[in-house]
Enzyme design. Sequence first.
Site, mmCIF file in Angstrom:
data_model
loop_
_atom_site.group_PDB
_atom_site.id
_atom_site.type_symbol
_atom_site.label_atom_id
_atom_site.label_comp_id
_atom_site.label_asym_id
_atom_site.label_seq_id
_atom_site.Cartn_x
_atom_site.Cartn_y
_atom_site.Cartn_z
ATOM 1 N N GLU A 9 -10.320 -3.720 10.500
ATOM 2 C CA GLU A 9 -10.455 -3.198 11.865
ATOM 3 C C GLU A 9 -11.898 -3.284 12.353
ATOM 4 O O GLU A 9 -12.155 -3.589 13.516
ATOM 5 C CB GLU A 9 -9.959 -1.744 11.910
ATOM 6 C CG GLU A 9 -8.451 -1.660 11.680
ATOM 7 C CD GLU A 9 -7.954 -0.238 11.522
ATOM 8 O OE1 GLU A 9 -8.515 0.494 10.682
ATOM 9 O OE2 GLU A 9 -7.009 0.143 12.232
ATOM 10 N N ALA A 50 -11.192 2.446 5.079
ATOM 11 C CA ALA A 50 -11.742 3.793 5.137
ATOM 12 C C ALA A 50 -11.814 4.319 3.710
ATOM 13 O O ALA A 50 -11.061 3.882 2.840
ATOM 14 C CB ALA A 50 -10.836 4.675 5.978
ATOM 15 N N GLY A 73 -9.531 -0.240 7.428
ATOM 16 C CA GLY A 73 -10.638 -0.033 8.361
ATOM 17 C C GLY A 73 -11.663 -1.166 8.303
ATOM 18 O O GLY A 73 -12.380 -1.412 9.281
ATOM 19 N N GLU A 86 -2.556 -0.088 4.756
ATOM 20 C CA GLU A 86 -2.409 1.371 4.843
ATOM 21 C C GLU A 86 -1.008 1.839 4.479
ATOM 22 O O GLU A 86 -0.814 2.925 3.930
ATOM 23 C CB GLU A 86 -2.761 1.857 6.259
ATOM 24 C CG GLU A 86 -4.238 1.771 6.605
ATOM 25 C CD GLU A 86 -4.654 0.456 7.241
ATOM 26 O OE1 GLU A 86 -3.920 -0.544 7.105
ATOM 27 O OE2 GLU A 86 -5.734 0.426 7.864
HETATM 28 N N1 CO8 Z 1 -11.726 3.912 -0.569
HETATM 29 C C1 CO8 Z 1 -12.397 4.440 -1.589
HETATM 30 N N2 CO8 Z 1 -12.713 3.766 -2.724
HETATM 31 C C2 CO8 Z 1 -12.333 2.478 -2.782
HETATM 32 C C3 CO8 Z 1 -11.616 1.851 -1.741
HETATM 33 C C4 CO8 Z 1 -11.322 2.617 -0.557
HETATM 34 N N3 CO8 Z 1 -10.698 2.107 0.497
HETATM 35 N N4 CO8 Z 1 -11.374 0.576 -2.098
HETATM 36 C C5 CO8 Z 1 -11.901 0.407 -3.344
HETATM 37 N N5 CO8 Z 1 -12.473 1.559 -3.758
HETATM 38 C C6 CO8 Z 1 -13.158 1.814 -5.030
HETATM 39 C C7 CO8 Z 1 -12.154 1.968 -6.159
HETATM 40 O O1 CO8 Z 1 -11.634 3.285 -6.176
HETATM 41 C C8 CO8 Z 1 -13.019 1.653 -7.363
HETATM 42 O O2 CO8 Z 1 -13.825 2.772 -7.636
HETATM 43 P P1 CO8 Z 1 -13.958 3.312 -9.171
HETATM 44 O O3 CO8 Z 1 -14.651 2.160 -9.876
HETATM 45 O O4 CO8 Z 1 -14.789 4.528 -9.021
HETATM 46 O O5 CO8 Z 1 -12.572 3.519 -9.661
HETATM 47 C C9 CO8 Z 1 -13.953 0.562 -6.827
HETATM 48 O O6 CO8 Z 1 -13.932 0.674 -5.403
HETATM 49 C C10 CO8 Z 1 -13.505 -0.842 -7.192
HETATM 50 O O7 CO8 Z 1 -12.182 -1.002 -6.735
HETATM 51 P P2 CO8 Z 1 -10.999 -1.569 -7.667
HETATM 52 O O8 CO8 Z 1 -11.234 -1.198 -9.083
HETATM 53 O O9 CO8 Z 1 -9.709 -1.145 -7.066
HETATM 54 O O10 CO8 Z 1 -11.241 -3.140 -7.482
HETATM 55 P P3 CO8 Z 1 -10.156 -4.304 -7.575
HETATM 56 O O11 CO8 Z 1 -10.941 -5.572 -7.547
HETATM 57 O O12 CO8 Z 1 -9.205 -4.081 -8.694
HETATM 58 O O13 CO8 Z 1 -9.292 -4.184 -6.202
HETATM 59 C C11 CO8 Z 1 -9.016 -3.870 -3.837
HETATM 60 C C12 CO8 Z 1 -9.909 -4.393 -4.963
HETATM 61 C C13 CO8 Z 1 -7.755 -4.759 -3.739
HETATM 62 C C14 CO8 Z 1 -9.793 -3.980 -2.546
HETATM 63 C C15 CO8 Z 1 -8.580 -2.416 -4.114
HETATM 64 O O14 CO8 Z 1 -9.749 -1.660 -4.380
HETATM 65 C C16 CO8 Z 1 -7.841 -1.741 -3.006
HETATM 66 O O15 CO8 Z 1 -6.651 -1.976 -2.837
HETATM 67 N N6 CO8 Z 1 -8.525 -0.868 -2.220
HETATM 68 C C17 CO8 Z 1 -7.917 -0.067 -1.225
HETATM 69 C C18 CO8 Z 1 -7.517 -0.874 -0.007
HETATM 70 C C19 CO8 Z 1 -6.858 0.009 1.039
HETATM 71 O O16 CO8 Z 1 -5.824 0.578 0.815
HETATM 72 N N7 CO8 Z 1 -7.501 0.103 2.223
HETATM 73 C C20 CO8 Z 1 -7.002 0.881 3.306
HETATM 74 C C21 CO8 Z 1 -7.629 2.221 3.304
HETATM 75 S S1 CO8 Z 1 -6.963 3.304 4.535
HETATM 76 C C22 CO8 Z 1 -7.726 2.823 5.976
HETATM 77 O O17 CO8 Z 1 -8.566 1.971 5.992
HETATM 78 C C23 CO8 Z 1 -7.304 3.546 7.186
HETATM 79 C C24 CO8 Z 1 -8.067 3.110 8.407
HETATM 80 C C25 CO8 Z 1 -8.066 4.189 9.446
HETATM 81 C C26 CO8 Z 1 -9.290 4.240 10.297
HETATM 82 C C27 CO8 Z 1 -10.501 3.522 9.814
HETATM 83 C C28 CO8 Z 1 -11.769 4.216 10.030
HETATM 84 C C29 CO8 Z 1 -12.897 3.709 9.208
#
Ligand code: CO8
Length: 261
Positions: free
Chosen positions: A115, A65, A112, A135
Amino acid sequence: MSYQNILVEARGAVGWIQLNRPQAMNALSMALITEVGQAIEAFQTDDEIGAMVITGNEKAFAAGADIKDMEDQSFIDLFLSDFPYNRRDGWDSLNTARKPIIAAVSGFALGGGCEMAMACDFILASDTAKFGQPEINIGTIPGAGGTQRLTRAVGKAKAMEMCLTGRMMDAEEAERAGLVSRILPVSELEAEALKVAGKIARLSRPVVYMAKEAVNVAFESTLQEGLRFERRAFASTFATEDQKEGMSAFVEKRKPEFKNR
Ligand code: CO8
């Protein structure tokens, strides 16, 4: 229909949906989820389409998400909107589509994103795929089926460890654990997903619906109820013209021509 966050096209009888926010690792913003729902509804009602594929890009299927969308939401916001399940926001379209939907996953399928892949009927993974429910690391838990579908798919030990620690599974572990049906080289994933969806689309649609419903009942009921449902559905296929065609074609050593009747 024009979409801002996904790319949508009919590839023959396959409805192709590509998540397209590469700058944000395909994070599932509300707008993106809404569009996925709209695309699924459009393909579901299009007679020319027999199956769908949801995919991302090589780096990410979807990294969850959109955390930037969510961070300021309150309990009341989520509770009253029933996020992410309210029909307006599209997730229900994925859960209730009758046409089969394949997830073709390369790169990250997290939160998500994992999921969404699990809500599809099965997952084809590339050798670069990584699945996780991270999460817990940002102070929340899965909210679109992660604790339930992952546990059913891979069992309690792995699901619990993944949900409690955020550990990711690579493609090989995911295949061993039963989360994905097959692993393909990343360069072959798209072609294979299209081929598999195309094969399903050419089969008898009513019988495909019955098969999908019957397998899904295994997730939702006891073995006895599931067996009863299967028996009725099996008998029901004999009320279709396509069953007659399928079996005659086999006996006559020719290809069947299903009419979806
Ligand atoms: N939300 C928003 N932005 C994101 C997300 C995300 N989940 N994941 C990555 N991005 C963005 C980063 O902020 C970054 O943006 P910017 O360049 O503007 O800073 C860009 O994407 C590139 O990401 P990274 O620089 O972090 O790239 P890396 O290669 O270093 O890392 C990862 C990749 C490992 C995927 C890392 O981005 C990460 O850990 N992302 C978050 C993963 C996470 O925590 N996901 C769970 C989110 S909560 C959730 O899903 C709850 C579900 C509930 C219901 C679902 C309904 C849809």
